[in-house]
Design a protein around this motif. Structure first.
Motif, PDB file in Angstrom:
ATOM      1  N   VAL A 122      -2.563   4.800   8.192  1.00 36.65           N
ATOM      2  CA  VAL A 122      -1.614   4.947   7.085  1.00 36.65           C
ATOM      3  C   VAL A 122      -1.569   3.668   6.263  1.00 36.65           C
ATOM      4  CG1 VAL A 122       0.821   5.229   6.495  1.00 36.65           C
ATOM      5  CG2 VAL A 122      -0.230   6.731   8.193  1.00 36.65           C
ATOM      6  N   GLU A 123      -1.518   2.522   6.940  1.00 31.71           N
ATOM      7  CA  GLU A 123      -1.505   1.242   6.213  1.00 31.71           C
ATOM      8  C   GLU A 123      -2.786   1.059   5.414  1.00 31.71           C
ATOM      9  OE1 GLU A 123      -0.992  -3.569   7.053  1.00 31.71           O
ATOM     10  OE2 GLU A 123      -1.128  -2.157   8.738  1.00 31.71           O
ATOM     11  N   TYR A 124      -3.917   1.356   6.033  1.00 30.39           N
ATOM     12  CA  TYR A 124      -5.211   1.206   5.374  1.00 30.39           C
ATOM     13  C   TYR A 124      -5.336   2.121   4.164  1.00 30.39           C
ATOM     14  CZ  TYR A 124     -10.290   1.738   4.728  1.00 30.39           C
ATOM     15  OH  TYR A 124     -11.560   1.816   4.190  1.00 30.39           O
ATOM     16  N   LEU A 125      -5.006   3.391   4.334  1.00 31.62           N
ATOM     17  CA  LEU A 125      -5.148   4.352   3.241  1.00 31.62           C
ATOM     18  C   LEU A 125      -4.182   4.042   2.109  1.00 31.62           C
ATOM     19  CD1 LEU A 125      -5.582   7.618   5.347  1.00 31.62           C
ATOM     20  CD2 LEU A 125      -7.364   6.374   4.099  1.00 31.62           C
ATOM     21  N   THR A 126      -3.004   3.558   2.441  1.00 33.64           N
ATOM     22  CA  THR A 126      -2.047   3.167   1.409  1.00 33.64           C
ATOM     23  C   THR A 126      -2.599   2.025   0.561  1.00 33.64           C
ATOM     24  OG1 THR A 126      -0.157   3.858   2.765  1.00 33.64           O
ATOM     25  CG2 THR A 126       0.283   2.284   0.994  1.00 33.64           C
ATOM     26  N   GLU A 127      -3.126   1.006   1.224  1.00 34.61           N
ATOM     27  CA  GLU A 127      -3.656  -0.147   0.497  1.00 34.61           C
ATOM     28  C   GLU A 127      -4.901   0.211  -0.300  1.00 34.61           C
ATOM     29  OE1 GLU A 127      -2.132  -3.080   0.117  1.00 34.61           O
ATOM     30  OE2 GLU A 127      -0.526  -2.011   1.191  1.00 34.61           O
ATOM     31  N   ARG A 128      -5.783   1.018   0.271  1.00 36.44           N
ATOM     32  CA  ARG A 128      -6.990   1.413  -0.448  1.00 36.44           C
ATOM     33  C   ARG A 128      -6.644   2.292  -1.653  1.00 36.44           C
ATOM     34  NH1 ARG A 128     -10.495  -1.529  -0.886  1.00 36.44           N
ATOM     35  NH2 ARG A 128      -8.715  -2.884  -0.546  1.00 36.44           N
ATOM     36  N   ALA A 129      -5.652   3.156  -1.512  1.00 38.15           N
ATOM     37  CA  ALA A 129      -5.264   4.031  -2.621  1.00 38.15           C
ATOM     38  C   ALA A 129      -4.752   3.225  -3.807  1.00 38.15           C
ATOM     39  CB  ALA A 129      -4.195   5.017  -2.157  1.00 38.15           C
ATOM     40  N   LYS A 130      -4.146   2.102  -3.541  1.00 31.81           N
ATOM     41  CA  LYS A 130      -3.604   1.268  -4.624  1.00 31.81           C
ATOM     42  C   LYS A 130      -4.700   0.648  -5.477  1.00 31.81           C
ATOM     43  CE  LYS A 130       0.646   0.039  -2.150  1.00 31.81           C
ATOM     44  NZ  LYS A 130       1.395  -1.056  -1.467  1.00 31.81           N
ATOM     45  N   THR A 131      -5.946   0.663  -5.009  1.00 33.73           N
ATOM     46  CA  THR A 131      -7.045   0.058  -5.759  1.00 33.73           C
ATOM     47  C   THR A 131      -7.656   1.028  -6.772  1.00 33.73           C
ATOM     48  OG1 THR A 131      -8.763   0.697  -4.143  1.00 33.73           O
ATOM     49  CG2 THR A 131      -7.592  -1.392  -3.765  1.00 33.73           C
ATOM     50  N   ASP A 132      -7.224   2.286  -6.775  1.00 32.20           N
ATOM     51  CA  ASP A 132      -7.758   3.290  -7.699  1.00 32.20           C
ATOM     52  C   ASP A 132      -6.595   3.942  -8.430  1.00 32.20           C
ATOM     53  OD1 ASP A 132      -8.491   6.303  -8.290  1.00 32.20           O
ATOM     54  OD2 ASP A 132     -10.409   5.233  -8.142  1.00 32.20           O
ATOM     55  N   GLU A 133      -6.614   3.880  -9.741  1.00 32.12           N
ATOM     56  CA  GLU A 133      -5.465   4.374 -10.508  1.00 32.12           C
ATOM     57  C   GLU A 133      -5.245   5.872 -10.343  1.00 32.12           C
ATOM     58  OE1 GLU A 133      -7.740   4.923 -14.837  1.00 32.12           O
ATOM     59  OE2 GLU A 133      -6.214   3.366 -14.558  1.00 32.12           O
ATOM     60  N   SER A 134      -6.292   6.605 -10.017  1.00 31.82           N
ATOM     61  CA  SER A 134      -6.141   8.045  -9.809  1.00 31.82           C
ATOM     62  C   SER A 134      -5.398   8.363  -8.517  1.00 31.82           C
ATOM     63  CB  SER A 134      -7.514   8.721  -9.768  1.00 31.82           C
ATOM     64  OG  SER A 134      -8.205   8.535 -10.991  1.00 31.82           O
ATOM     65  N   LEU A 135      -5.446   7.432  -7.560  1.00 29.53           N
ATOM     66  CA  LEU A 135      -4.763   7.613  -6.289  1.00 29.53           C
ATOM     67  C   LEU A 135      -3.430   6.886  -6.233  1.00 29.53           C
ATOM     68  CD1 LEU A 135      -7.862   6.993  -3.963  1.00 29.53           C
ATOM     69  CD2 LEU A 135      -6.769   9.207  -4.383  1.00 29.53           C
ATOM     70  N   ALA A 136      -3.342   5.759  -6.939  1.00 32.49           N
ATOM     71  CA  ALA A 136      -2.197   4.854  -6.790  1.00 32.49           C
ATOM     72  C   ALA A 136      -0.867   5.501  -7.138  1.00 32.49           C
ATOM     73  CB  ALA A 136      -2.415   3.606  -7.645  1.00 32.49           C
ATOM     74  N   GLY A 137      -0.893   6.454  -8.057  1.00 34.33           N
ATOM     75  CA  GLY A 137       0.357   7.056  -8.486  1.00 34.33           C
ATOM     76  C   GLY A 137       0.893   8.133  -7.567  1.00 34.33           C
ATOM     77  N   ALA A 138       0.096   8.553  -6.559  1.00 33.19           N
ATOM     78  CA  ALA A 138       0.524   9.674  -5.725  1.00 33.19           C
ATOM     79  C   ALA A 138       0.425   9.398  -4.233  1.00 33.19           C
ATOM     80  CB  ALA A 138      -0.298  10.921  -6.077  1.00 33.19           C
ATOM     81  N   VAL A 139      -0.717   8.883  -3.773  1.00 37.20           N
ATOM     82  CA  VAL A 139      -0.961   8.784  -2.333  1.00 37.20           C
ATOM     83  C   VAL A 139       0.005   7.844  -1.620  1.00 37.20           C
ATOM     84  CG1 VAL A 139      -2.641   8.086  -0.571  1.00 37.20           C
ATOM     85  CG2 VAL A 139      -3.363   9.522  -2.485  1.00 37.20           C
ATOM     86  N   PRO A 140       0.216   6.606  -2.085  1.00 37.65           N
ATOM     87  CA  PRO A 140       1.159   5.731  -1.370  1.00 37.65           C
ATOM     88  C   PRO A 140       2.561   6.322  -1.300  1.00 37.65           C
ATOM     89  CG  PRO A 140      -0.208   4.441  -2.854  1.00 37.65           C
ATOM     90  CD  PRO A 140      -0.454   5.888  -3.181  1.00 37.65           C
ATOM     91  N   GLU A 141       2.995   6.963  -2.368  1.00 37.77           N
ATOM     92  CA  GLU A 141       4.330   7.556  -2.390  1.00 37.77           C
ATOM     93  C   GLU A 141       4.451   8.689  -1.370  1.00 37.77           C
ATOM     94  OE1 GLU A 141       7.307   9.933  -5.494  1.00 37.77           O
ATOM     95  OE2 GLU A 141       5.517   8.905  -6.234  1.00 37.77           O
ATOM     96  N   VAL A 142       3.454   9.545  -1.308  1.00 36.22           N
ATOM     97  CA  VAL A 142       3.492  10.658  -0.355  1.00 36.22           C
ATOM     98  C   VAL A 142       3.447  10.143   1.082  1.00 36.22           C
ATOM     99  CG1 VAL A 142       2.189  12.649   0.517  1.00 36.22           C
ATOM    100  CG2 VAL A 142       2.560  12.372  -1.942  1.00 36.22           C
ATOM    101  N   LEU A 143       2.610   9.144   1.343  1.00 35.62           N
ATOM    102  CA  LEU A 143       2.502   8.605   2.692  1.00 35.62           C
ATOM    103  C   LEU A 143       3.785   7.921   3.155  1.00 35.62           C
ATOM    104  CD1 LEU A 143      -1.137   7.143   2.724  1.00 35.62           C
ATOM    105  CD2 LEU A 143      -0.315   9.276   3.733  1.00 35.62           C
ATOM    106  N   ALA A 144       4.560   7.390   2.204  1.00 39.76           N
ATOM    107  CA  ALA A 144       5.808   6.694   2.552  1.00 39.76           C
ATOM    108  C   ALA A 144       7.028   7.603   2.504  1.00 39.76           C
ATOM    109  CB  ALA A 144       6.012   5.510   1.601  1.00 39.76           C
TER     110      ALA A 144
END
Length: 290
Positions: A122-144
């Motif tokens: 979860v920590e890894y995927l959250t941080e990696r998602a933040k490096t791509d604007e297509s993921l950053a707006g959705a994935v970290p929020e859903v995981l948290a």
């Protein structure tokens, strides 16, 4: 296709593959009118068996996460997968006791959040998602969010025929439905599918201007799993990310070719009510693409 939860193997298919030894013999004999011999390979789907599948699943996880595999407790993650033996499948040839040629599973991130392998992921995927604007707006929020998110992990040997993959996904959809009916924790708000892609890159042995230009011209995103291209169409968010432990692509990986490959990770976040449609779409896509 019947539900696999109640038996060890419920899917088997004949996939026609050329026998390279026979093909070479035909070539040497220069026989124009002799048909190339073929062999039928039976691929079977099995439930996970902790006594058999640990090492095969761990090997495929190491392939899935590429250079970043050392960041995780792969042994602990493999244990979680093989102990969850009514959801997901291994695909094998000849016998259940053999190592898996492919695997597919889904893990409830909320249910397992306190376990080390899942906390790391979860920590890894959250941080990696933040490096791509297509993921950053959705994935970290859903995981948290504390929602029940299904983490889908799938990998296979590179020479596996794509035709064996849709039955694995269809089986898993059936199994999830049965598990929800049994009040098991598989009712998800989203599915997060983790996969891999790659781009072609020029060899560092000779970085001449011509090769650098060619590398730029052919650097389109490519898919290790052809069905991922179709699945992305059903995602609320999808994108790629670089592996954190990535260095220069080794020239040994470019043996006998001018261009090599640069793998990268892929995430696809799919809303639960769109997931079955995505699975149906990839079955149709694989059927028309092969």
């Amino acid at each position: 296709m019947g539900k696999k939860r109640s038996r060890e193997a419920d899917a088997q298919g004949d996939v026609t593959m050329a026998d390279p030894a026979v093909d070479k013999k035909n070539e040497d004999d220069s026989s124009d009118d002799e048909d190339m011999d073929i062999v039928n390979v039976d691929f079977e789907l099995f439930n996970y068996d902790p006594q058999i599948d640990f090492h095969g699943v761990k090997t495929l996880l190491r392939q899935l996460f590429d250079t970043d595999a050392t960041l995780f407790d792969l042994s602990g993650l493999s244990d979680l997968i093989v102990e969850q033996n009514t959801i997901g499948s291994t695909c094998k040839v000849d016998d259940k006791a053999n190592d898996a040629y492919a695997f597919l599973t889904v893990l409830n991130l909320q249910e397992h959040r306190a376990k080390k392998p899942i906390a790391q992921l979860v920590e890894y995927l959250t941080e990696r998602a933040k490096t791509d604007e297509s993921l950053a707006g959705a994935v970290p929020e859903v995981l948290a969010s504390g929602q029940h998110v299904g983490l889908v992990l799938a990998e296979r040997l590179l020479n596996m025929p794509a035709e064996v993959i849709p039955p694995m996904w269809s089986c898993m959809v059936d199994e999830i439905e049965a598990a929800v009916e049994d009040k098991e924790p598989y009712e998800f708000s989203h599915y997060l599918v983790v996969s891999r892609t790659y781009r072609e890159v020029a060899s560092t042995i000779d970085q001449g201007e011509r090769k650098q230009k060619k590398a730029r011209d052919v650097a389109e995103l490519q898919y290790f799993h052809p069905e991922d291209e179709e699945m992305r169409k059903h995602a609320v968010a999808s994108g790629t990310y670089e592996f954190t432990k990535e260095g220069e692509v080794a020239d040994s990986k470019r043996a006998f070719q001018e261009m090599g490959i640069k793998p990268c990770g892929l995430m696809m976040l799919i809303e639960a009510d769109k997931f079955q449609g995505a699975v149906q779409a990839i079955a149709e896509y694989v059927g028309t693409a092969t």
